[in-house]
Write a protein that holds these residues in place. Structure first.
Motif, PDB file in Angstrom:
ATOM      1  N   VAL A   1       0.848  -1.192   0.000  1.00 33.98           N
ATOM      2  CA  VAL A   1       0.000   0.000   0.000  1.00 33.98           C
ATOM      3  C   VAL A   1       0.879   1.237   0.000  1.00 33.98           C
ATOM      4  CG1 VAL A   1      -1.812   1.251   1.210  1.00 33.98           C
ATOM      5  CG2 VAL A   1      -1.776  -1.250   1.281  1.00 33.98           C
ATOM      6  N   THR A   2       0.612   2.163  -0.911  1.00 35.67           N
ATOM      7  CA  THR A   2       1.308   3.446  -0.970  1.00 35.67           C
ATOM      8  C   THR A   2       0.289   4.540  -0.684  1.00 35.67           C
ATOM      9  OG1 THR A   2       2.792   2.559  -2.658  1.00 35.67           O
ATOM     10  CG2 THR A   2       2.756   4.952  -2.378  1.00 35.67           C
ATOM     11  N   PHE A   3       0.629   5.407   0.276  1.00 39.02           N
ATOM     12  CA  PHE A   3      -0.264   6.485   0.698  1.00 39.02           C
ATOM     13  C   PHE A   3       0.159   7.784   0.024  1.00 39.02           C
ATOM     14  CE2 PHE A   3      -0.269   3.206   3.828  1.00 39.02           C
ATOM     15  CZ  PHE A   3      -1.590   3.102   4.220  1.00 39.02           C
ATOM     16  N   HIS A   4      -0.819   8.500  -0.561  1.00 39.52           N
ATOM     17  CA  HIS A   4      -0.558   9.742  -1.289  1.00 39.52           C
ATOM     18  C   HIS A   4      -1.412  10.877  -0.756  1.00 39.52           C
ATOM     19  CE1 HIS A   4       1.597   7.561  -4.462  1.00 39.52           C
ATOM     20  NE2 HIS A   4       0.628   6.674  -4.417  1.00 39.52           N
ATOM     21  N   ASP A   5      -1.040  12.100  -1.114  1.00 38.81           N
ATOM     22  CA  ASP A   5      -1.859  13.282  -0.857  1.00 38.81           C
ATOM     23  C   ASP A   5      -2.293  13.359   0.603  1.00 38.81           C
ATOM     24  OD1 ASP A   5      -3.211  15.636  -1.458  1.00 38.81           O
ATOM     25  OD2 ASP A   5      -5.017  14.583  -2.131  1.00 38.81           O
ATOM     26  N   HIS A   6      -1.301  13.298   1.498  1.00 38.74           N
ATOM     27  CA  HIS A   6      -1.558  13.369   2.943  1.00 38.74           C
ATOM     28  C   HIS A   6      -2.546  12.297   3.382  1.00 38.74           C
ATOM     29  CE1 HIS A   6       0.725  17.065   3.118  1.00 38.74           C
ATOM     30  NE2 HIS A   6       0.032  17.481   2.074  1.00 38.74           N
TER      31      HIS A   6
ATOM     32  N   LYS B   1      -5.449   9.425  -0.523  1.00 39.43           N
ATOM     33  CA  LYS B   1      -5.526   8.457  -1.619  1.00 39.43           C
ATOM     34  C   LYS B   1      -4.511   7.353  -1.348  1.00 39.43           C
ATOM     35  CE  LYS B   1      -5.957  12.164  -4.980  1.00 39.43           C
ATOM     36  NZ  LYS B   1      -5.305  12.738  -6.146  1.00 39.43           N
ATOM     37  N   ILE B   2      -4.815   6.151  -1.842  1.00 40.14           N
ATOM     38  CA  ILE B   2      -3.857   5.053  -1.764  1.00 40.14           C
ATOM     39  C   ILE B   2      -3.814   4.308  -3.094  1.00 40.14           C
ATOM     40  CG2 ILE B   2      -4.040   4.722   0.740  1.00 40.14           C
ATOM     41  CD1 ILE B   2      -5.818   2.259   0.154  1.00 40.14           C
ATOM     42  N   ASP B   3      -2.674   3.685  -3.336  1.00 35.96           N
ATOM     43  CA  ASP B   3      -2.514   2.698  -4.393  1.00 35.96           C
ATOM     44  C   ASP B   3      -2.297   1.373  -3.672  1.00 35.96           C
ATOM     45  OD1 ASP B   3      -2.326   4.934  -6.017  1.00 35.96           O
ATOM     46  OD2 ASP B   3      -0.195   4.659  -6.441  1.00 35.96           O
ATOM     47  N   VAL B   4      -2.971   0.331  -4.100  1.00 37.11           N
ATOM     48  CA  VAL B   4      -2.796  -0.993  -3.516  1.00 37.11           C
ATOM     49  C   VAL B   4      -2.334  -1.939  -4.609  1.00 37.11           C
ATOM     50  CG1 VAL B   4      -3.873  -2.878  -2.263  1.00 37.11           C
ATOM     51  CG2 VAL B   4      -4.658  -0.541  -1.869  1.00 37.11           C
ATOM     52  N   ASP B   5      -1.130  -2.473  -4.448  1.00 39.49           N
ATOM     53  CA  ASP B   5      -0.586  -3.457  -5.381  1.00 39.49           C
ATOM     54  C   ASP B   5      -0.861  -4.837  -4.800  1.00 39.49           C
ATOM     55  OD1 ASP B   5       0.875  -5.131  -7.012  1.00 39.49           O
ATOM     56  OD2 ASP B   5       2.733  -3.986  -6.854  1.00 39.49           O
ATOM     57  N   THR B   6      -1.683  -5.616  -5.488  1.00 42.78           N
ATOM     58  CA  THR B   6      -2.052  -6.951  -5.012  1.00 42.78           C
ATOM     59  C   THR B   6      -1.162  -8.046  -5.587  1.00 42.78           C
ATOM     60  OG1 THR B   6      -3.616  -7.349  -6.798  1.00 42.78           O
ATOM     61  CG2 THR B   6      -4.467  -6.228  -4.817  1.00 42.78           C
ATOM     62  N   GLY B   7      -0.223  -7.660  -6.437  1.00 43.02           N
ATOM     63  CA  GLY B   7       0.603  -8.649  -7.120  1.00 43.02           C
ATOM     64  C   GLY B   7      -0.005  -9.079  -8.446  1.00 43.02           C
TER      65      GLY B   7
ATOM     66  N   PHE C   1      -4.847  -1.096  -7.554  1.00 40.09           N
ATOM     67  CA  PHE C   1      -6.098  -0.366  -7.393  1.00 40.09           C
ATOM     68  C   PHE C   1      -5.797   1.005  -6.810  1.00 40.09           C
ATOM     69  CE2 PHE C   1      -7.061  -4.881  -6.903  1.00 40.09           C
ATOM     70  CZ  PHE C   1      -7.910  -5.038  -7.979  1.00 40.09           C
ATOM     71  N   TYR C   2      -6.549   2.004  -7.248  1.00 40.70           N
ATOM     72  CA  TYR C   2      -6.387   3.388  -6.807  1.00 40.70           C
ATOM     73  C   TYR C   2      -7.659   3.784  -6.080  1.00 40.70           C
ATOM     74  CZ  TYR C   2      -2.832   2.818 -10.326  1.00 40.70           C
ATOM     75  OH  TYR C   2      -1.774   2.333 -11.052  1.00 40.70           O
ATOM     76  N   LEU C   3      -7.544   4.093  -4.790  1.00 40.04           N
ATOM     77  CA  LEU C   3      -8.710   4.338  -3.952  1.00 40.04           C
ATOM     78  C   LEU C   3      -8.600   5.684  -3.252  1.00 40.04           C
ATOM     79  CD1 LEU C   3      -8.593   0.810  -2.346  1.00 40.04           C
ATOM     80  CD2 LEU C   3     -10.108   1.500  -4.168  1.00 40.04           C
ATOM     81  N   ARG C   4      -9.756   6.276  -2.956  1.00 37.68           N
ATOM     82  CA  ARG C   4      -9.823   7.551  -2.237  1.00 37.68           C
ATOM     83  C   ARG C   4     -10.342   7.318  -0.823  1.00 37.68           C
ATOM     84  NH1 ARG C   4      -9.262  12.183  -4.637  1.00 37.68           N
ATOM     85  NH2 ARG C   4      -9.085  12.290  -6.880  1.00 37.68           N
ATOM     86  N   SER C   5      -9.942   8.192   0.069  1.00 41.71           N
ATOM     87  CA  SER C   5     -10.407   8.160   1.449  1.00 41.71           C
ATOM     88  C   SER C   5     -11.915   8.421   1.497  1.00 41.71           C
ATOM     89  CB  SER C   5      -9.664   9.224   2.251  1.00 41.71           C
ATOM     90  OG  SER C   5     -10.130   9.256   3.567  1.00 41.71           O
ATOM     91  N   VAL C   6     -12.618   7.655   2.325  1.00 38.72           N
ATOM     92  CA  VAL C   6     -14.045   7.856   2.559  1.00 38.72           C
ATOM     93  C   VAL C   6     -14.277   7.883   4.066  1.00 38.72           C
ATOM     94  CG1 VAL C   6     -14.769   6.800   0.370  1.00 38.72           C
ATOM     95  CG2 VAL C   6     -14.533   5.377   2.407  1.00 38.72           C
TER      96      VAL C   6
END
Length: 87
Positions: free
Chosen positions: A21-26, A29-35, A39-44
């Motif tokens: 998991v890589t955390f972006h923009d404070h 947002k995150i990028d999740v590499d599952t191998g 996936f690119y997800l936003r905070s909710v």
């Protein structure tokens, strides 16, 4: 941490799956590499912990634990942060 480096954390799940998991923009947002894909997800909003989602997936972080659902179904089992990774 050097300028421009996003915080990363590794997780190992009950079914043996590893996630990066890589955390972006404070951490909004995150990028999740599952191998097998990323996936690119936003905070909710979350009642506790930190929750990130798209139309199908929810990644919910609580302390060093992570739960993942796809279309409201749990996948991977419970995931735990690998020691030595930062977030």
């Amino acid at each position: 941490m050097t300028a421009g480096c996003a915080p990363r954390a590794g997780y190992v799940c009950d079914n043996g799956k590893t996630l990066e998991v890589t955390f972006h923009d404070h951490q909004h947002k995150i990028d999740v590499d599952t191998g097998t894909g990323t996936f690119y997800l936003r905070s909710v909003p979350a009642s506790s912990g930190a929750r990130y989602a798209d139309e199908e997936r929810v990644f919910w972080f609580k302390g060093d634990d992570l739960s993942v659902t796809v279309n409201d179904r749990p996948v991977y089992g419970q995931c735990r942060k690998v020691s030595g990774t930062s977030r």
